[in-house]
Write an enzyme that holds these catalytic residues in place. Structure first.
Site, short mmCIF file in Angstrom:
data_model
loop_
_atom_site.label_atom_id
_atom_site.label_comp_id
_atom_site.label_asym_id
_atom_site.label_seq_id
_atom_site.Cartn_x
_atom_site.Cartn_y
_atom_site.Cartn_z
N CYS A 1 37.69 42.52 39.08
CA CYS A 1 37.66 41.06 38.97
C CYS A 1 39.05 40.46 39.20
O CYS A 1 39.58 40.52 40.30
CB CYS A 1 37.07 40.66 37.62
SG CYS A 1 36.47 38.96 37.59
N HIS A 2 39.68 39.85 38.19
CA HIS A 2 41.04 39.33 38.35
C HIS A 2 42.10 40.39 38.07
O HIS A 2 43.29 40.14 38.26
CB HIS A 2 41.28 38.14 37.41
CG HIS A 2 40.57 36.89 37.83
ND1 HIS A 2 39.32 36.56 37.38
CD2 HIS A 2 40.94 35.87 38.66
CE1 HIS A 2 38.94 35.41 37.90
NE2 HIS A 2 39.89 34.96 38.68
N GLU B 1 35.69 31.71 42.41
CA GLU B 1 36.62 30.83 41.69
C GLU B 1 36.19 29.37 41.83
O GLU B 1 36.28 28.58 40.88
CB GLU B 1 38.04 31.02 42.21
CG GLU B 1 39.12 30.62 41.23
CD GLU B 1 39.27 31.57 40.06
OE1 GLU B 1 38.71 31.26 38.98
OE2 GLU B 1 39.95 32.61 40.21
#
Length: 231
Positions: free
Chosen positions: A139-140, A170
């Site tokens: 993910c991030h 996002e």
């Protein structure tokens, strides 16, 4: 038996482009789902963070209206069981890398604040991947790949196949227009060969010893791929 270093964000916020601080931390599922996979495989893990800061969960990741009341309660209970270990993670700069066979970096927006600019994490990733060990993130979390440069200035992941939370996701999450930068765009600009699946659906990319997952739903599969490389 293999051992994995979990690198967690120590930030409880993400500074948006207007200077406001968006409350965040690590995303619960991206910690808990891989931990369950690794525990089932008999693999030990340690936690580390910048300066040994206590990681904070992103409350949004536990919202009942997002994941359901039952799942929210389950994840809170799992985090409470981990509280003692999470309160005192290893100091990232002091980690003895000889102890570990893989590194795993969960997401949440926290890594966009601190891991994306962590020279200590960059050094760890270079040492691990160039040493034939597994580097994995979801993910991030791949924001933490950005500071991994070799002594000659080249980026460790230039030309490597990977994925991460996408610009479209996002946008759909409502933060793209407030973000100082977008992860997919930054990884592409740095030289990654980026690919992605449908928004919010599981999607994992394996490039030799590099394993990346696109979003929270990819956490379990990414961890399973890591187990496959270690066992």
């Amino acid at each position: 038996m293999p051992k994995i270093l979990f690198v967690l964000t120590g930030s409880d916020h993400w500074t948006l482009k207007d200077g406001t601080k968006h409350p965040t931390g690590f995303w619960a599922e991206e910690l808990l789902a891989p931990l369950e996979v690794f525990a089932d495989a008999g693999i030990d893990v340690d936690f580390a963070s910048p300066q040994g800061k206590t990681p904070v969960v992103d409350e949004g990741s536990l919202a009942p209206d997002a994941i359901g009341e039952e799942e929210s309660v389950k994840q809170r209970e799992a985090l409470q069981a981990l509280a003692g270990r999470l309160e005192s993670p290893l100091v990232l700069a002091d980690v003895d890398l000889d102890t570990y066979d893989a590194v795993f970096v969960p997401g949440g927006h926290g890594p966009m604040e601190d891991l994306a600019v962590s020279d200590d994490l960059g050094r760890i990733l270079v040492t691990m991947l160039d040493g034939g060990k597994v580097v994995s993130s979801v993910c991030h979390g791949p924001a933490g790949l950005l500071p991994a440069t070799r002594t000659d200035g080249s980026w460790l992941f230039a030309g490597r196949n990977l994925t991460a939370f996408t610009d479209v996701e996002e946008e759909q999450a409502g933060l793209a227009d407030k973000a100082p930068w977008l992860l997919e765009s930054r990884l592409r600009e740095a030289g990654a060969t980026f690919s992605s699946g449908e928004p919010w659906a599981p999607f994992v990319v394996v490039d030799d010893k590099l394993v990346t997952g696109q979003n929270p739903a990819s956490s379990t599969e990414a961890a399973q791929k890591v187990v496959g490389l270690l066992t």
